[in-house]
Scaffold this motif. Structure first.
Motif, PDB file in Angstrom:
ATOM      1  N   VAL A   1       1.035  -1.092   0.138  1.00 27.51           N
ATOM      2  CA  VAL A   1       0.242  -0.144  -0.076  1.00 27.51           C
ATOM      3  C   VAL A   1       0.390   1.390  -0.418  1.00 27.51           C
ATOM      4  O   VAL A   1       0.426   2.154  -0.703  1.00 27.51           O
ATOM      5  CB  VAL A   1      -1.169  -0.188   1.111  1.00 27.51           C
ATOM      6  CG1 VAL A   1      -1.714   0.894   1.484  1.00 27.51           C
ATOM      7  CG2 VAL A   1      -2.455  -0.917   0.930  1.00 27.51           C
ATOM      8  N   ASN A   2       1.806   0.995   0.927  1.00 29.08           N
ATOM      9  CA  ASN A   2       2.283   2.532   1.361  1.00 29.08           C
ATOM     10  C   ASN A   2       3.616   2.937  -0.041  1.00 29.08           C
ATOM     11  O   ASN A   2       3.892   3.800  -0.712  1.00 29.08           O
ATOM     12  CB  ASN A   2       3.371   2.588   1.537  1.00 29.08           C
ATOM     13  CG  ASN A   2       2.832   2.764   2.998  1.00 29.08           C
ATOM     14  OD1 ASN A   2       1.854   3.180   4.121  1.00 29.08           O
ATOM     15  ND2 ASN A   2       3.271   1.797   4.495  1.00 29.08           N
TER      16      ASN A   2
ATOM     17  N   LEU B   1       1.351   4.658  -3.051  1.00 32.05           N
ATOM     18  CA  LEU B   1      -0.297   5.584  -2.792  1.00 32.05           C
ATOM     19  C   LEU B   1       1.029   7.081  -3.527  1.00 32.05           C
ATOM     20  O   LEU B   1      -0.506   8.059  -3.294  1.00 32.05           O
ATOM     21  CB  LEU B   1       1.059   6.268  -0.753  1.00 32.05           C
ATOM     22  CG  LEU B   1      -0.122   5.694   0.038  1.00 32.05           C
ATOM     23  CD1 LEU B   1       0.757   6.130   1.646  1.00 32.05           C
ATOM     24  CD2 LEU B   1      -1.840   5.427  -0.457  1.00 32.05           C
TER      25      LEU B   1
ATOM     26  N   VAL C   1      -2.013   6.993  -5.523  1.00 32.05           N
ATOM     27  CA  VAL C   1      -3.371   7.625  -5.443  1.00 32.05           C
ATOM     28  C   VAL C   1      -2.780   9.712  -4.541  1.00 32.05           C
ATOM     29  O   VAL C   1      -4.057  10.512  -5.668  1.00 32.05           O
ATOM     30  CB  VAL C   1      -3.641   7.195  -3.435  1.00 32.05           C
ATOM     31  CG1 VAL C   1      -4.781   8.062  -3.392  1.00 32.05           C
ATOM     32  CG2 VAL C   1      -3.885   6.023  -3.861  1.00 32.05           C
TER      33      VAL C   1
ATOM     34  N   GLN D   1      -8.187   9.176   0.853  1.00 40.19           N
ATOM     35  CA  GLN D   1      -9.024   8.823   1.746  1.00 40.19           C
ATOM     36  C   GLN D   1      -9.949   7.497   0.980  1.00 40.19           C
ATOM     37  O   GLN D   1      -9.482   6.483   1.085  1.00 40.19           O
ATOM     38  CB  GLN D   1      -9.670   9.618   2.595  1.00 40.19           C
ATOM     39  CG  GLN D   1      -8.818   9.361   3.555  1.00 40.19           C
ATOM     40  CD  GLN D   1      -7.809   9.108   5.317  1.00 40.19           C
ATOM     41  OE1 GLN D   1      -8.471   8.002   5.012  1.00 40.19           O
ATOM     42  NE2 GLN D   1      -7.100   9.699   5.225  1.00 40.19           N
TER      43      GLN D   1
ATOM     44  N   SER E   1      -7.609   6.163  -1.408  1.00 42.66           N
ATOM     45  CA  SER E   1      -6.645   4.944  -1.334  1.00 42.66           C
ATOM     46  C   SER E   1      -7.692   3.027  -0.933  1.00 42.66           C
ATOM     47  O   SER E   1      -7.143   2.231  -1.104  1.00 42.66           O
ATOM     48  CB  SER E   1      -6.305   5.019   0.666  1.00 42.66           C
ATOM     49  OG  SER E   1      -5.367   6.281   0.225  1.00 42.66           O
TER      50      SER E   1
END
Length: 259
Positions: free
Chosen positions: A44-45, A48, A51, A70, A73
């Motif tokens: 995920v990180n 990011l 995103v 948010q 994500s």
């Protein structure tokens, strides 16, 4: 929000590390096999900034950026859970439309504009079918395919897509070049009377008809589907410079019809 940095509460976006395509697939495989939360966090990180790149496209204010981050994500997490490892595509290619879809849905549902129930229904089914198609094939479907799938015409598909887009500033550039800039206010009348809106709409349709098939498709992909020049270049197997030149010519033609 700075010019080159999206401000997100609690995150220093300048320090975010980016995983390569190969690393993303490696951590995704490990997460699927072992269910290790640490692998999920790294995955995920490490994505990011995908995103953030989309938030930067839609967010105009710092408080809106945080909300969109948010929501985006959540789209990233959906992409992680649904990505088919057997597909011969990069994870980012699959994740970007999923993230953007979540953000567009949020903006559509939270907009203050009044949109007819029929358009909302078409937009809902469009986004649902598009997500299913992306899950199956790893790419976005064409508008022609979606029109046939939903048994509507192309105009209704474009209308549905437009209803999911955020409100734009009149000073927002449609095209930027070193020696030429076309702003939204250049092609939209500042008079809100329905007669002038109708004339603009008819003129725009005439301008689109004056474009060749490739130019028209590039305009559709850029301004209705939100594709980047790089994505379009890959689709047509041409250079980004060629796409930029075709887009510039098409916008110049459209501007003539709207003067």
């Amino acid at each position: 929000m700075g010019k080159n940095k999206v401000e997100i509460v609690g995150i220093d976006t300048n320090k975010l590390k980016v995983l390569s395509s190969e690393q993303s697939l490696e951590y995704l495989k490990k997460y699927r096999q072992e269910g290790n939360k640490e692998d999920l966090d790294i995955l995920v990180n490490g994505n990011l900034k995908l995103v953030l790149s989309i938030v930067n496209k839609y967010g105009k204010r710092s408080e809106q950026c945080n909300d969109l981050f948010q929501i985006g994500s959540l789209g990233l997490l959906k992409a992680i859970e649904n990505f088919d490892l057997d597909l011969d595509v990069k994870f980012s290619t699959y994740a970007v439309p999923m993230i953007e879809g979540e953000i567009r849905r949020y903006l559509r549902d939270s907009t203050m504009l009044r949109i007819s129930r029929q358009i909302k229904d078409t937009a809902y089914h469009y986004m649902k079918e598009k997500e299913k198609y992306i899950n199956e094939f790893g790419i976005s479907p064409t508008n022609e395919y979606m029109a046939k799938k939903l048994n509507v015409n192309l105009y209704q598909i474009q209308e549905a897509i437009e209803s999911t887009l955020p409100i734009s500033s009149l000073s927002e550039p449609l095209y930027n070049d070193f020696d030429q800039s076309i702003l939204l206010q250049d092609v939209v009348s500042d008079n809100n009377q329905s007669y002038e809106k109708m004339i603009n709409h008819l003129s725009l349709n005439q301008g689109l008809e004056a474009l060749n098939a490739m130019e028209r498709d590039i305009i559709n992909k850029r301004y209705y589907e939100g594709k980047s020049q790089v994505e379009i270049a890959k689709y047509y197997k041409i250079s980004q410079a060629q796409v930029s030149r075709l887009e510039k010519n098409a916008l110049s033609t459209l501007k003539k019809f709207l003067i």
